[in-house]
Design a protein around this motif. Structure first.
Motif, PDB file in Angstrom:
ATOM      1  N   THR A  82       1.722  -0.921  -2.058  1.00 57.35           N
ATOM      2  CA  THR A  82       0.450  -1.600  -2.325  1.00 57.35           C
ATOM      3  C   THR A  82       0.181  -2.754  -1.367  1.00 57.35           C
ATOM      4  OG1 THR A  82       1.542  -2.920  -4.056  1.00 57.35           O
ATOM      5  CG2 THR A  82       0.337  -0.946  -4.748  1.00 57.35           C
ATOM      6  N   LEU A  83       0.841  -2.747  -0.229  1.00 54.28           N
ATOM      7  CA  LEU A  83       0.464  -3.695   0.813  1.00 54.28           C
ATOM      8  C   LEU A  83      -1.003  -3.450   1.141  1.00 54.28           C
ATOM      9  CD1 LEU A  83       1.653  -5.844   2.845  1.00 54.28           C
ATOM     10  CD2 LEU A  83       1.756  -3.952   4.486  1.00 54.28           C
ATOM     11  N   ASP A 139       6.312 -12.896  -5.660  1.00 49.45           N
ATOM     12  CA  ASP A 139       7.614 -12.713  -5.031  1.00 49.45           C
ATOM     13  C   ASP A 139       8.646 -13.630  -5.681  1.00 49.45           C
ATOM     14  OD1 ASP A 139       9.837 -12.681  -3.264  1.00 49.45           O
ATOM     15  OD2 ASP A 139       8.525 -12.151  -1.582  1.00 49.45           O
ATOM     16  N   TYR A 150       0.832  -1.553  -9.603  1.00 49.98           N
ATOM     17  CA  TYR A 150       2.180  -1.698  -9.036  1.00 49.98           C
ATOM     18  C   TYR A 150       3.139  -2.012 -10.183  1.00 49.98           C
ATOM     19  CZ  TYR A 150      -0.758  -5.862  -8.588  1.00 49.98           C
ATOM     20  OH  TYR A 150      -1.714  -6.832  -8.793  1.00 49.98           O
ATOM     21  N   PRO A 203       7.998  -3.655  -2.576  1.00 48.24           N
ATOM     22  CA  PRO A 203       7.237  -2.954  -1.531  1.00 48.24           C
ATOM     23  C   PRO A 203       7.200  -1.445  -1.697  1.00 48.24           C
ATOM     24  CG  PRO A 203       8.615  -4.661  -0.556  1.00 48.24           C
ATOM     25  CD  PRO A 203       9.021  -4.554  -2.002  1.00 48.24           C
ATOM     26  N   THR A 232       6.103   0.190  -3.963  1.00 46.99           N
ATOM     27  CA  THR A 232       4.836   0.600  -4.575  1.00 46.99           C
ATOM     28  C   THR A 232       3.780   0.950  -3.531  1.00 46.99           C
ATOM     29  OG1 THR A 232       4.086  -1.710  -4.681  1.00 46.99           O
ATOM     30  CG2 THR A 232       5.247  -0.826  -6.604  1.00 46.99           C
ATOM     31  N   HIS A 263      -0.993  -8.131   2.414  1.00 48.54           N
ATOM     32  CA  HIS A 263      -0.141  -8.872   1.490  1.00 48.54           C
ATOM     33  C   HIS A 263       0.039  -8.051   0.219  1.00 48.54           C
ATOM     34  CE1 HIS A 263      -4.294  -9.599   0.351  1.00 48.54           C
ATOM     35  NE2 HIS A 263      -3.858  -9.799  -0.888  1.00 48.54           N
ATOM     36  N   TYR A 264       0.935  -8.507  -0.646  1.00 44.62           N
ATOM     37  CA  TYR A 264       1.110  -7.910  -1.974  1.00 44.62           C
ATOM     38  C   TYR A 264       0.533  -8.865  -3.010  1.00 44.62           C
ATOM     39  CZ  TYR A 264       4.482  -4.920   0.452  1.00 44.62           C
ATOM     40  OH  TYR A 264       5.073  -4.044   1.316  1.00 44.62           O
ATOM     41  N   ASP A 265       0.052  -8.321  -4.119  1.00 44.26           N
ATOM     42  CA  ASP A 265      -0.531  -9.166  -5.162  1.00 44.26           C
ATOM     43  C   ASP A 265       0.488  -9.616  -6.198  1.00 44.26           C
ATOM     44  OD1 ASP A 265      -3.011  -9.218  -4.069  1.00 44.26           O
ATOM     45  OD2 ASP A 265      -3.957  -7.854  -5.505  1.00 44.26           O
ATOM     46  N   TYR A 266       1.615  -8.920  -6.323  1.00 49.05           N
ATOM     47  CA  TYR A 266       2.633  -9.364  -7.275  1.00 49.05           C
ATOM     48  C   TYR A 266       3.294 -10.647  -6.763  1.00 49.05           C
ATOM     49  CZ  TYR A 266       5.710  -6.783  -4.040  1.00 49.05           C
ATOM     50  OH  TYR A 266       6.349  -6.306  -2.918  1.00 49.05           O
TER      51      TYR A 266
END
Length: 279
Positions: free
Chosen positions: A254-255, A191, A245, A250, A252, A186-189
């Protein structure tokens, strides 16, 4: 060209502009060699541009936390301790830190969190708030900033090492993974398409960085994985992994995820950094 090539102010300016634009060190060296610069001079010039004051990390990634790695040091001064730099990756921006916490701090955070654990949730995609998600099978809790002496000490250390205002950080979250538990990639930013994002951003803006601190060492499994870069950081007690990030995108790379715990258990403490003051 003469063997006594010197790095001119114009070249310094050009290197700085290229680094800020995201050009890699390898590409810059190759460009200089093609233009007639000796490889040794090109290597030294690019290294100096990255490590000296010609190129400041905060200019390259505005609004992003970043350890001071300009001089290539292996140790960072955290104020109350020395923290080791174990690995540095440029893209995605990942820094693995050794000895970020001592054993007593790890144990204290676990014991303070243990009575307050509940099923972890994720930000809801369709309504305001959070919800249980099968992609995340841990249990967790949040400490308020300054909740106790250990939390305060760790928060001050994070702010110093990452060069980021203490008030721009969320409260530390402690997570507990039992055998088989995981957090899928997952991403932490936040959405922009999710219903909850607008209200979340009012409390400090976007997330721009994550620090995961390992509070114990599982017997097997539980690595922090970055699937797009084929990288895994092993969860060693006291160590930490930082990644940033600059944009909620995406690109970045950082997934990331928490691989399933195969034997034993895993305890981690996570600190998310926001663009502005988190309240």
């Amino acid at each position: 060209m003469s063997t006594t090539q010197s790095v001119t102010p114009e070249l310094k300016k050009w290197l700085r502009e290229q680094l800020i634009a995201g050009q890699s060190s390898v590409d810059l060296v190759q460009s200089m060699v093609k233009a007639g610069w000796h490889q040794k001079v090109a290597l030294e010039a690019v290294a100096a541009a990255k490590l000296d004051n010609w190129f400041k990390p905060e200019e390259a990634t505005p609004g992003v936390p970043e350890p001071d790695l300009r001089r290539g040091g292996c140790v960072l001064d955290a104020g109350d301790r020395q923290v080791q730099v174990l690995m540095v990756v440029e893209r995605p921006r990942v820094v693995v830190l050794g000895g970020f916490l001592d054993d007593l701090e790890c144990d204290a955070l676990v014991e303070a969190a243990r009575p307050r654990m509940s099923r972890s949730e994720t930000v809801s995609e369709v309504q305001d708030g959070s919800e249980v998600n099968m992609a995340r099978t841990s249990r967790g809790m949040f400490f308020e900033r300054g909740a106790n002496d250990v939390v305060s000490r760790v928060e001050a250390r994070i702010a110093r090492v990452l060069n980021w205002p203490l008030e721009n950080g969320e409260g530390i979250q402690v997570l507990h993974y039992q055998p088989g538990a995981e957090y899928q990639p997952h991403y932490d930013y936040f959405d922009a398409r999710h219903a909850s994002t607008a209200s979340i951003l009012k409390r400090g803006g976007q997330r721009v960085g994550t620090l995961v601190m390992y509070l114990n060492t599982p017997l097997r499994g539980g690595a922090t994985t970055f699937p797009e870069s084929k990288m895994a950081v092993q969860p060693i007690k006291g160590n930490a992994v930082f990644f940033s990030y600059p944009t909620p995108d995406p690109s970045t790379l950082t997934l990331h995820g928490g691989a399933p715990v195969l034997e034993g258990e895993k305890w981690v403490a996570t600190k998310w950094m926001r663009q502005g003051r988190f309240a």
